[in-house]
Design an enzyme around this catalytic site. Structure first.
Site, PDB file in Angstrom:
ATOM      1  N   GLU A 106      32.612  -5.973  15.219  1.00 53.90           N
ATOM      2  CA  GLU A 106      31.400  -5.202  15.480  1.00 53.90           C
ATOM      3  C   GLU A 106      30.317  -6.026  16.143  1.00 53.90           C
ATOM      4  O   GLU A 106      30.266  -7.241  16.010  1.00 53.90           O
ATOM      5  CB  GLU A 106      30.831  -4.657  14.163  1.00 53.90           C
ATOM      6  CG  GLU A 106      31.767  -3.668  13.529  1.00 53.90           C
ATOM      7  CD  GLU A 106      31.111  -2.885  12.420  1.00 53.90           C
ATOM      8  OE1 GLU A 106      31.803  -2.141  11.748  1.00 53.90           O
ATOM      9  OE2 GLU A 106      29.878  -3.023  12.230  1.00 53.90           O
ATOM     10  N   CYS A 119      23.540  -8.870  18.051  1.00 51.86           N
ATOM     11  CA  CYS A 119      24.174  -9.691  17.026  1.00 51.86           C
ATOM     12  C   CYS A 119      25.676  -9.575  17.283  1.00 51.86           C
ATOM     13  O   CYS A 119      26.223  -8.477  17.263  1.00 51.86           O
ATOM     14  CB  CYS A 119      23.784  -9.123  15.650  1.00 51.86           C
ATOM     15  SG  CYS A 119      24.576  -9.953  14.264  1.00 51.86           S
ATOM     16  N   CYS A 126      36.563 -13.620   8.475  1.00 53.82           N
ATOM     17  CA  CYS A 126      35.939 -14.933   8.298  1.00 53.82           C
ATOM     18  C   CYS A 126      36.681 -15.671   7.195  1.00 53.82           C
ATOM     19  O   CYS A 126      37.087 -15.052   6.203  1.00 53.82           O
ATOM     20  CB  CYS A 126      34.463 -14.773   7.918  1.00 53.82           C
ATOM     21  SG  CYS A 126      33.562 -16.350   7.841  1.00 53.82           S
ATOM     22  N   CYS A 130      32.239 -16.686   1.408  1.00 58.38           N
ATOM     23  CA  CYS A 130      30.979 -16.620   0.662  1.00 58.38           C
ATOM     24  C   CYS A 130      30.988 -15.331  -0.170  1.00 58.38           C
ATOM     25  O   CYS A 130      31.206 -14.251   0.387  1.00 58.38           O
ATOM     26  CB  CYS A 130      29.785 -16.652   1.615  1.00 58.38           C
ATOM     27  SG  CYS A 130      29.778 -18.108   2.685  1.00 58.38           S
ATOM     28  N   CYS A 133      28.973 -12.015   0.824  1.00 64.02           N
ATOM     29  CA  CYS A 133      29.118 -11.479   2.177  1.00 64.02           C
ATOM     30  C   CYS A 133      30.357 -10.610   2.263  1.00 64.02           C
ATOM     31  O   CYS A 133      31.455 -11.029   1.860  1.00 64.02           O
ATOM     32  CB  CYS A 133      29.211 -12.636   3.173  1.00 64.02           C
ATOM     33  SG  CYS A 133      29.651 -12.119   4.845  1.00 64.02           S
ATOM     34  N   CYS A 360      23.461  -7.412   7.539  1.00 65.50           N
ATOM     35  CA  CYS A 360      24.200  -8.669   7.339  1.00 65.50           C
ATOM     36  C   CYS A 360      25.380  -8.517   6.405  1.00 65.50           C
ATOM     37  O   CYS A 360      25.253  -7.989   5.318  1.00 65.50           O
ATOM     38  CB  CYS A 360      23.318  -9.713   6.674  1.00 65.50           C
ATOM     39  SG  CYS A 360      21.688  -9.742   7.295  1.00 65.50           S
TER      40      CYS A 360
HETATM   41  N1  SAH Z   1      29.133 -17.531   9.335  1.00 63.32           N
HETATM   42  C1  SAH Z   1      27.806 -17.668   9.848  1.00 63.32           C
HETATM   43  C2  SAH Z   1      27.272 -16.445  10.562  1.00 63.32           C
HETATM   44  C3  SAH Z   1      27.507 -15.094   9.994  1.00 63.32           C
HETATM   45  S1  SAH Z   1      26.491 -14.288   8.834  1.00 63.32           S
HETATM   46  C4  SAH Z   1      26.866 -18.057   8.729  1.00 63.32           C
HETATM   47  O1  SAH Z   1      27.249 -17.957   7.578  1.00 63.32           O
HETATM   48  O2  SAH Z   1      25.756 -18.486   9.024  1.00 63.32           O
HETATM   49  C5  SAH Z   1      24.813 -14.383   9.301  1.00 63.32           C
HETATM   50  C6  SAH Z   1      23.891 -14.548   8.091  1.00 63.32           C
HETATM   51  O3  SAH Z   1      23.952 -13.414   7.207  1.00 63.32           O
HETATM   52  C7  SAH Z   1      24.274 -15.761   7.240  1.00 63.32           C
HETATM   53  O4  SAH Z   1      23.100 -16.453   6.887  1.00 63.32           O
HETATM   54  C8  SAH Z   1      24.887 -15.112   6.025  1.00 63.32           C
HETATM   55  O5  SAH Z   1      24.864 -15.954   4.901  1.00 63.32           O
HETATM   56  C9  SAH Z   1      24.028 -13.872   5.874  1.00 63.32           C
HETATM   57  N2  SAH Z   1      24.607 -12.849   4.991  1.00 63.32           N
HETATM   58  C10 SAH Z   1      25.915 -12.564   4.801  1.00 63.32           C
HETATM   59  N3  SAH Z   1      26.061 -11.564   3.912  1.00 63.32           N
HETATM   60  C11 SAH Z   1      24.819 -11.209   3.536  1.00 63.32           C
HETATM   61  C12 SAH Z   1      24.305 -10.232   2.630  1.00 63.32           C
HETATM   62  N4  SAH Z   1      25.124  -9.426   1.952  1.00 63.32           N
HETATM   63  N5  SAH Z   1      22.968 -10.131   2.508  1.00 63.32           N
HETATM   64  C13 SAH Z   1      22.137 -10.941   3.205  1.00 63.32           C
HETATM   65  N6  SAH Z   1      22.564 -11.878   4.065  1.00 63.32           N
HETATM   66  C14 SAH Z   1      23.881 -12.019   4.222  1.00 63.32           C
END
Ligand code: SAH
Length: 368
Positions: A106, A119, A126, A130, A133, A360
């Site tokens: 996406e 974005c 991935c 985490c 996420c 996000c």
């Molecule tokens: N892998 C990279 C980029 C992708 S995510 C990274 O981790 O930086 C972009 C941002 O969104 C990252 O800071 C990630 O931690 C955040 N993110 C992911 N899931 C989220 C959620 N459920 N709520 C808020 N931020 C989130």
């Protein structure tokens, strides 16, 4: 030392066929030469693609019809939109797209009064795992090719120009905050950064200052990026200043600790003169305590320098099935206050696209 083989070994799924956007100017000319065409046809094609955002060879009237058919071979359709959704009164548009092998990813286009931002995804899925996420829960499907990344940007630039955000707009910003860990797909992402930031006809001509690469903190890859001399903005997803909690929130912390990540961020800031953005998803009762705000401010001042850093708080966007939630507003406000009191810039990110699962960490997850 914990081995994390999954992080780097993407499953060996085939990357898509060669596309113009995979190639640098010399490779482009060579490819056109292989087709038996004069090399200047490569520049013409690039001018249409990067300058006019088009892949429709029939509109390339400065190229003879027979040559157009041949050049079509460098423009396979790689990123085919299968679903478009809008919200925020049309200012946010999510595109779910399909790759040549059915892979889904996406992109999200967002309009603001003074800019338009896309974005983009750098991987399908991935491998970073985490727990907060949504993308992290499904694992890594495959890396995206350079052209698949550039195509997301080109299509967004064309859509913005053609009024998709309500009025014609110029795409000014690109953030690698969609699906995937950009620095785990290093070579392709860096090639995409060059295509995105080179002036037309070699690239899309978006200022490097408007491009942000967000990473979990793969230290050797941050150092490699520092050496590339590409002054893009680096964002580091820190999410907590202490190793004990970060080992669980960002599992790659088991390999590279907070102090090592901040060291790499400082080297990046010093080499590029660009402020590093520290991403911090605020999670109720998990990482939102006043002492963590104080420690965050102190470490950033000490390890990076207040001049070179900016904290971007992201209210957690709850993912389905998780008990975690965003912090209450007063807790968030106090967190901001304490980081600012340490002399470190801190803002709260506006969370676009919630109603369409484009916020996000939710990209594509609702489609599985
Ligand atoms: N892998 C990279 C980029 C992708 S995510 C990274 O981790 O930086 C972009 C941002 O969104 C990252 O800071 C990630 O931690 C955040 N993110 C992911 N899931 C989220 C959620 N459920 N709520 C808020 N931020 C989130």
């Amino acid at each position: 030392m914990t081995a994390l083989p999954l992080v780097f070994d993407a499953p060996r799924r085939a990357l898509p066929p060669r596309h113009l956007a995979d190639l640098d100017p010399a490779q482009r000319r060579a490819a056109v030469g292989e087709f038996g065409l004069p090399e200047f046809r490569a520049d013409q094609l690039a001018r249409h693609y990067f300058g006019r955002f088009t892949t429709d060879v029939d509109t390339m009237t400065d190229v003879p019809a027979a040559a157009r058919e041949t050049l079509r071979g460098l423009l396979p359709s790689l990123v085919v939109p299968v679903l478009e959704q809008s919200c925020d009164d049309g200012a946010t548009r999510k595109t779910l797209w399909k790759g040549h092998d059915g892979t889904r990813a996406e992109s999200v286009l967002m309009g603001y009064p003074d800019r338009a931002t896309v974005c983009v995804s750098s991987q399908a899925g991935c491998g970073m795992a985490c727990p907060f996420c949504a993308t992290g829960q499904g694992g890594l499907e495959r890396n995206l090719s350079t052209a698949e990344i550039v195509e997301q940007v080109r299509q967004a630039a064309a859509a913005a120009r053609d009024g998709a955000l309500g009025r014609p707009a110029r795409l000014s910003n690109v953030v690698f905050m969609g699906m995937g860990e950009p620095l785990a797909n290093y070579t392709r992402v860096v090639a995409a950064l060059r295509r995105i930031t080179s002036p037309a006809p070699d690239g899309l001509g978006i200022s490097a200052r408007g491009v942000t690469v967000s990473t979990v903190g793969l230290v050797p890859a941050i150092d490699r990026l520092t050496a590339e001399g590409l002054p893009v903005t680096l964002a580091v997803s820190l999410h907590t200043p202490d190793d004990e909690l970060r080992d669980t929130l960002v599992p790659v912390n088991n390999r590279w600790k907070v102090s090592e990540v901040l060291g790499a961020a400082r080297r990046y800031a010093q080499a590029t003169g660009r402020r590093v953005s520290i991403e911090y998803a605020l999670i109720r009762d998990v990482n939102d305590q006043p002492w963590r705000a104080d420690l965050l401010g102190k470490l950033l001042r000490q390890d990076i320098g207040a001049r070179f850093v900016h904290v971007n708080l992201i209210p957690l966007n709850p993912t389905p099935g998780s008990e975690w939630d965003a912090s209450p507003r007063p807790v968030q406000d106090e967190f901001v206050r304490r980081v600012l009191a340490a002399g470190v810039a801190c803002t709260v990110r506006d969370t676009r696209g919630r109603e369409i699962a484009a916020a996000c960490g939710q990209l594509a997850a609702s489609q599985v």
